[in-house]
Design an enzyme around this catalytic site. Structure first.
Site, PDB file in Angstrom:
ATOM      1  N   SER A  49       0.832  -1.189   0.000  1.00  0.00           N
ATOM      2  CA  SER A  49       0.000   0.000   0.000  1.00  0.00           C
ATOM      3  C   SER A  49       0.871   1.245   0.000  1.00  0.00           C
ATOM      4  CB  SER A  49      -0.944  -0.021   1.206  1.00  0.00           C
ATOM      5  OG  SER A  49      -1.943   0.960   1.067  1.00  0.00           O
ATOM      6  N   ASN A  50       0.309   2.397   0.345  1.00  0.00           N
ATOM      7  CA  ASN A  50       1.059   3.658   0.408  1.00  0.00           C
ATOM      8  C   ASN A  50       0.436   4.523   1.493  1.00  0.00           C
ATOM      9  OD1 ASN A  50      -1.030   5.536  -0.777  1.00  0.00           O
ATOM     10  ND2 ASN A  50      -0.880   4.027  -2.414  1.00  0.00           N
ATOM     11  N   PRO A  51       1.126   5.627   1.880  1.00  0.00           N
ATOM     12  CA  PRO A  51       0.660   6.391   3.054  1.00  0.00           C
ATOM     13  C   PRO A  51      -0.484   7.380   2.796  1.00  0.00           C
ATOM     14  CG  PRO A  51       3.007   6.752   2.583  1.00  0.00           C
ATOM     15  CD  PRO A  51       2.403   6.137   1.379  1.00  0.00           C
ATOM     16  N   SER A  52      -1.234   7.269   1.717  1.00  0.00           N
ATOM     17  CA  SER A  52      -2.338   8.216   1.506  1.00  0.00           C
ATOM     18  C   SER A  52      -3.336   8.120   2.664  1.00  0.00           C
ATOM     19  CB  SER A  52      -3.055   7.913   0.186  1.00  0.00           C
ATOM     20  OG  SER A  52      -4.269   8.630   0.125  1.00  0.00           O
ATOM     21  N   ALA A  67      -4.629   7.401  -4.346  1.00  0.00           N
ATOM     22  CA  ALA A  67      -3.290   6.921  -4.679  1.00  0.00           C
ATOM     23  C   ALA A  67      -3.422   5.430  -4.990  1.00  0.00           C
ATOM     24  CB  ALA A  67      -2.338   7.179  -3.517  1.00  0.00           C
TER      25      ALA A  67
END
Ligand code: PMT
Length: 240
Positions: free
Chosen positions: A50-53, A117
């Site tokens: 995943s990503n930090p959005s 994102a």
């Protein structure tokens, strides 16, 4: 006691509702689809890429549009944010689920703002059971996810399409390339590696690149204010 009265609104929500009430309804009649947050690409039931959005940017767009009288559907990846009142929220996890949810609403929508994102890749193999830990090195094979916004651009019709571009350093040329390749009206360029803006923060610092060649560099401001600037342009394209 505890009877006859509805839930008391928290002071914060009361203020929010008052602010909404006082906002001119200049987007009345607009059907707006917004995406927000990250996607999760599961490897097994307990692990994902995943990503930090945080979802803040997309939620700000949804809330600002609601206050200005638009009908809003918010397709949201996993976030810690409460569902905004007065907005239909569709919760998804993976990029494939986000694609389904967005395409399913596309014929309804008159404008789309893609602030999510979306993960560019997903694991090629997804295990049903938790993968046991092994001492050996492990290689992860990834498949490319579909580019949702590009698909929307290919069937644009009369819709207004807004994308975001997250870049490091010299991003202007790449953002411009995305604007054209994805057939957008507007792309919102923001930077990943600047302190206090972008992922997770309350503020953002963006450059708006328009289809007609205009480039608007905005100072650092609250995501909610950025959202209103974006919506001013959506309105211009929608009516024009
Ligand atoms: O959520 P916050 O913490 O508030 O942070 C906000 C944000 C930084 C996530 C947001 O402002 C932002 O920039 N979102 C887009 C991030 C991104 O995915 O950029 P990109 O350059 O990889 O993608 C370009 C555009 O194509 C984006 O509109 C994206 O939603 C879309 N896309 C990307 C990949 C994909 N497979 N499908 C897509 O539709």
């Amino acid at each position: 006691e505890g009877e006859g009265w509805g839930r008391m609104l928290e002071p914060e929500e009361l203020l929010e509702r008052l602010q909404a009430f006082l906002t001119p309804k200049d987007l009345k009649g607009l059907k707006l689809l917004v995406s927000a947050g990250p996607t999760r690409e599961y490897l097994d039931p307990v692990r994902y890429l995943s990503n930090p959005s945080s979802g803040r940017m997309g939620y700000a767009v949804a809330e600002a549009a609601r206050d200005r009288g638009a009908e809003v559907v918010l397709v949201s990846g996993p976030t810690a944010l409460p569902a905004p009142w007065g907005v239909e929220v569709v919760r998804v996890e993976s990029a494939l689920e986000m694609r389904e949810a967005i395409l399913g609403r596309y014929s309804w929508a008159q404008a789309v703002v893609m602030a999510a994102a979306v993960a560019d890749y997903r694991p090629a193999e997804v295990s049903r059971e938790k993968e046991p830990k092994v001492a050996a090195e492990k290689v992860l094979r990834l498949l490319p996810n579909p580019d949702i916004l590009k698909e929307l651009g290919e069937n644009k019709g009369p819709r207004v399409l807004v994308g975001f571009a997250m870049e490091t350093g010299e991003g202007l040329a790449r953002a411009k390339e995305k604007l054209l390749r994805k057939n957008l009206d507007l792309i919102v360029l923001n930077w990943v590696n600047r302190e206090g803006v972008g992922f997770g923060s309350l503020e953002n610092e963006v450059v708006l690149l328009l289809r007609d060649g205009r480039v608007l560099e905005l100072p650092r401001m609250k995501k909610r204010q950025v959202a209103d600037r974006i919506l001013d342009l959506v309105k211009e394209f929608w009516k024009g």
